[in-house]
Design a protein around this motif. Sequence first.
Motif, mmCIF file in Angstrom:
data_model
loop_
_atom_site.group_PDB
_atom_site.id
_atom_site.type_symbol
_atom_site.label_atom_id
_atom_site.label_comp_id
_atom_site.label_asym_id
_atom_site.label_seq_id
_atom_site.Cartn_x
_atom_site.Cartn_y
_atom_site.Cartn_z
ATOM 1 N N LEU B 200 0.712 -1.256 -0.535
ATOM 2 C CA LEU B 200 -0.301 0.170 0.142
ATOM 3 C C LEU B 200 0.657 1.082 0.317
ATOM 4 C CD1 LEU B 200 -2.965 0.993 0.057
ATOM 5 C CD2 LEU B 200 -2.412 1.286 2.256
ATOM 6 N N PRO B 220 -2.259 -0.125 -4.589
ATOM 7 C CA PRO B 220 -2.931 0.289 -4.552
ATOM 8 C C PRO B 220 -2.311 1.634 -3.520
ATOM 9 C CG PRO B 220 -3.246 -1.569 -3.475
ATOM 10 C CD PRO B 220 -1.811 -1.812 -4.385
ATOM 11 N N SER B 372 -20.719 12.078 -0.546
ATOM 12 C CA SER B 372 -19.719 12.374 0.063
ATOM 13 C C SER B 372 -18.951 11.296 0.887
ATOM 14 C CB SER B 372 -19.580 14.083 0.315
ATOM 15 O OG SER B 372 -19.810 14.436 -0.856
ATOM 16 N N ALA B 373 -18.077 11.459 1.268
ATOM 17 C CA ALA B 373 -17.365 10.481 2.200
ATOM 18 C C ALA B 373 -18.458 11.257 3.890
ATOM 19 C CB ALA B 373 -15.801 10.511 3.154
ATOM 20 N N GLY B 374 -18.457 12.318 4.118
ATOM 21 C CA GLY B 374 -19.167 12.927 5.272
ATOM 22 C C GLY B 374 -20.594 13.712 4.805
ATOM 23 N N ARG B 401 -12.864 5.467 -2.279
ATOM 24 C CA ARG B 401 -14.325 4.607 -1.781
ATOM 25 C C ARG B 401 -13.383 3.153 -1.814
ATOM 26 N NH1 ARG B 401 -18.694 7.386 -4.634
ATOM 27 N NH2 ARG B 401 -17.905 8.885 -4.780
ATOM 28 N N ILE B 402 -12.689 3.201 -1.894
ATOM 29 C CA ILE B 402 -12.345 1.467 -1.210
ATOM 30 C C ILE B 402 -11.685 1.416 0.321
ATOM 31 C CG2 ILE B 402 -10.879 -0.513 -2.673
ATOM 32 C CD1 ILE B 402 -12.947 0.688 -4.419
ATOM 33 N N HIS B 403 -11.494 0.687 0.941
ATOM 34 C CA HIS B 403 -10.634 -0.036 1.955
ATOM 35 C C HIS B 403 -11.164 0.924 2.724
ATOM 36 C CE1 HIS B 403 -8.047 -1.697 4.407
ATOM 37 N NE2 HIS B 403 -7.484 -1.097 4.364
ATOM 38 N N ALA B 404 -11.521 2.328 3.045
ATOM 39 C CA ALA B 404 -11.504 3.236 4.123
ATOM 40 C C ALA B 404 -11.631 4.635 3.276
ATOM 41 C CB ALA B 404 -10.115 3.523 4.696
ATOM 42 N N ARG B 405 -12.828 5.383 3.784
ATOM 43 C CA ARG B 405 -13.071 6.179 3.561
ATOM 44 C C ARG B 405 -13.485 7.420 4.542
ATOM 45 N NH1 ARG B 405 -18.949 6.898 0.069
ATOM 46 N NH2 ARG B 405 -18.397 7.861 -1.187
ATOM 47 N N PRO B 407 -12.370 10.166 7.089
ATOM 48 C CA PRO B 407 -10.815 9.993 8.178
ATOM 49 C C PRO B 407 -11.061 8.668 8.811
ATOM 50 C CG PRO B 407 -12.999 11.646 9.414
ATOM 51 C CD PRO B 407 -13.376 11.223 8.397
ATOM 52 N N GLU B 411 -7.597 1.768 12.041
ATOM 53 C CA GLU B 411 -7.752 0.178 11.112
ATOM 54 C C GLU B 411 -8.125 1.049 9.544
ATOM 55 O OE1 GLU B 411 -13.243 1.384 11.195
ATOM 56 O OE2 GLU B 411 -12.211 1.190 13.756
ATOM 57 N N ILE B 415 -6.722 -5.138 7.095
ATOM 58 C CA ILE B 415 -7.276 -5.915 6.223
ATOM 59 C C ILE B 415 -7.674 -7.110 7.003
ATOM 60 C CG2 ILE B 415 -5.232 -7.014 5.682
ATOM 61 C CD1 ILE B 415 -8.097 -6.215 3.622
#
Lengths: 452, 452
Positions: B200, B220, B372-374, B401-405, B407, B411, B415
């Motif tokens: 990553l 990624p 949106s994320a928020g 929009r993948i894995h974490a969005r 803040p 975590e 994975i």
Amino acid sequence: MSSEEIAKAAKDAFEGSRLIPSSERVAALESIRHQLELQKAEILAANAEDLKAAQIEVDAGRMSDSMLKRLDLGRGDKWEAMLQGISDVAALPDPTGIVTYATELDDGLELYRVSCPIGVLLVIFEARPEVVVNIAALAIKSGNAAILKGGKESGATAALLARAISAGLARTALPARYIQAVQTRTEVAALLACDRYIDLVIPRGSNALVQSIQRSTRIPVMGHADGVCAVFLDAAADKATAVRVAVDSKIDYPSACNAAENLVVHEAVLHTVWPAVAAALLAAGVRLLCDPPSLAALSALAPPPANLATHLAPAAPSDYDTEHLALVLSVATVPSLAAGVQFINAHSSHHTDSIVTEDAAAASAFCRAVDSAGTFINASTRFADGFRYGFGTEVGISTGRIHARGPVGLEGLVIYKYMMKSAGPSGHIVGEFGSGKKQFKHQRINATAVPF
Amino acid sequence: MSSEEIAKAAKDAFEGSRLIPSSERVAALESIRHQLELQKAEILAANAEDLKAAQIEVDAGRMSDSMLKRLDLGRGDKWEAMLQGISDVAALPDPTGIVTYATELDDGLELYRVSCPIGVLLVIFEARPEVVVNIAALAIKSGNAAILKGGKESGATAALLARAISAGLARTALPARYIQAVQTRTEVAALLACDRYIDLVIPRGSNALVQSIQRSTRIPVMGHADGVCAVFLDAAADKATAVRVAVDSKIDYPSACNAAENLVVHEAVLHTVWPAVAAALLAAGVRLLCDPPSLAALSALAPPPANLATHLAPAAPSDYDTEHLALVLSVATVPSLAAGVQFINAHSSHHTDSIVTEDAAAASAFCRAVDSAGTFINASTRFADGFRYGFGTEVGISTGRIHARGPVGLEGLVIYKYMMKSAGPSGHIVGEFGSGKKQFKHQRINATAVPF
């Protein structure tokens, strides 16, 4: 219509779908199933055209017989299974709208992390035409718009399937362009540049396809690379377990990505467990490519196992990095559990690896130290599968380490967003918090859905 | 040492760390903190060198004053905050080893999905040297190996910080090469090709940096792009809430990515709420770039708000896609909630957008339809932050929009993998399941940790 227009239409369809309740997505799946039933004769006729063209390729030696078989939508119960798959996906729990974190930041200020679709998916796959329907169902169920591109071998079939999907969607509140199909590689190349509209690329096919896509786009790729899986026979392996797990991992379905390609033998069992495993594999018609110690251990046997003369050969170094996808297994000997783990980490494609052992400490260490999506104890690598894991269906098997790893169910097609609501008088502002001012409460809220 | 050797050493360090208990990772953080304390004078002297070189750049007009300030590790409580940050990360709950799915597939065959580190992180950042320490702490806590590359402006400081981290690690069981630092862009370019070893890439810096990295690697990328956030004044907006939320979103910290850049006004409140919001923004020194209706609504006011003459200008179309990062706000008028949502989806960077409204249905629709994320209700966009969300720390804010969005806390650096154990006699094989044979049970297991 240009590729950029197709991509923008997909994003518009996605955004236009956000206030449509999920029950309508379930209704859309049933509507698509119904439409496919109506067009069955027409679709199978188109499939027959594809098959006729493919047969010419097979006769000319340009296509394999197994690919021809994968093209055939009328074969066995394939058509019915495809339709049943739509209903199965429809019946799965909605993967969106699930709260995974909720906290009260201040009196009257609540934060919810809630699962939601990713956006627009570009799905690229080879051969099997029913994947169009399969993927469309998964996309619709999870609230994503999708653009689909199948292999040219199934072009006529896939075009009709896509048309049936559109006709089914047209009877629902979902946007007509929610699922679109494209036909040419040129279109795909242009779509891979549309990172403004497309959120995730899912290639389903060969390693070469996945890597070529990863190299040519800024859009994230959820790829399924090759499956070089290993079975490790530990010093404390039980003989009967070793035979069953090694044989099943290799022969249950040799062309699957979760079939074993490497067998790693602890030298402590080279003259006890290994000969029995080798005999069973040879009896099942498996060719063994062996390193010198594992080869020597077999050559000394009297009487020799069946097939020994024809099915035993020395291994070349590259054999341990090869996805045979056939009744061929590469065998290596290691002096310790640690060496076995190191061997597997170096040669595995990090898909699924299994240890055969009665030693709990060895099993635990193997599961943690082997850096693969699946690490199993006394179980066949063939269990690595979304249906067997209990996901109801499978988007694919990811060997990536981001977002989703291993067999990917519907939840691999969702991400989350944060929703926050102030119920305070005149809203909430950050300027009121800080040293000498208000402090954050961060009090967990028990909630399974967003209450506003 | 070549970049490939560095990458391979990182992967070896990661694999070599997998059986070391997480308590040792916490001990490593305290050891690093101690080492930094020992080397404080030396590190601050190196920082003074970096600052001297930077001052020459500032004097020559090649560097901004704000960048110079970000370089200064001795400024205010920055040094202490950096050390405290290590202890804060050490005290967070371990993000690995958490079971998120567990099911019994058959009698004696159990499957566990358990969180685990991703592997090797390549973190590329600009300017602020303390990020080296910050990121090293997050990587160690989450069990990832890391390769760090800072900006050349803080080269001397970052090199010493990295050396202190290595010295701290050397007193623990973790591999010495667990955290490595590289200095040059050439090395980074070569590392971006090492997709075999690096899992990553996390770029922390400008949009241009993130995009250039995304274009040049198959690995990624967890990128933080720009923050074009909007506040929407709905037809049912409360005036006092509108003033507070719009002003805080814009002025609390204008150069932050969660500051508002667009204000979208429902035409129903153009002559009621908007003039009060505009007056408050102008009084706070904000320049307003307005579309014709919002401009006209202000020009008609008597008496005119303070600053009106100097701080009001017509908006150009590109202003709505601009991250001002200053006391400048672009204002657009829309005829409906749906048009407001559409405007925001078209111009937002999908970071954080807020609606001001007393209408619960409008609020609910906004939160779901704005992609949106928020999505916030009556709350400042400035709340979008890992610390405020309760994560204890922040890896960054992801607009992907993948894995974490949104803040991303610790975590975001983990994975999961699947561990399966057969306790059945002679293990479990797939060939025993199927039609006419055994069926899968798929019985959920309640577990928070893997029991083997």
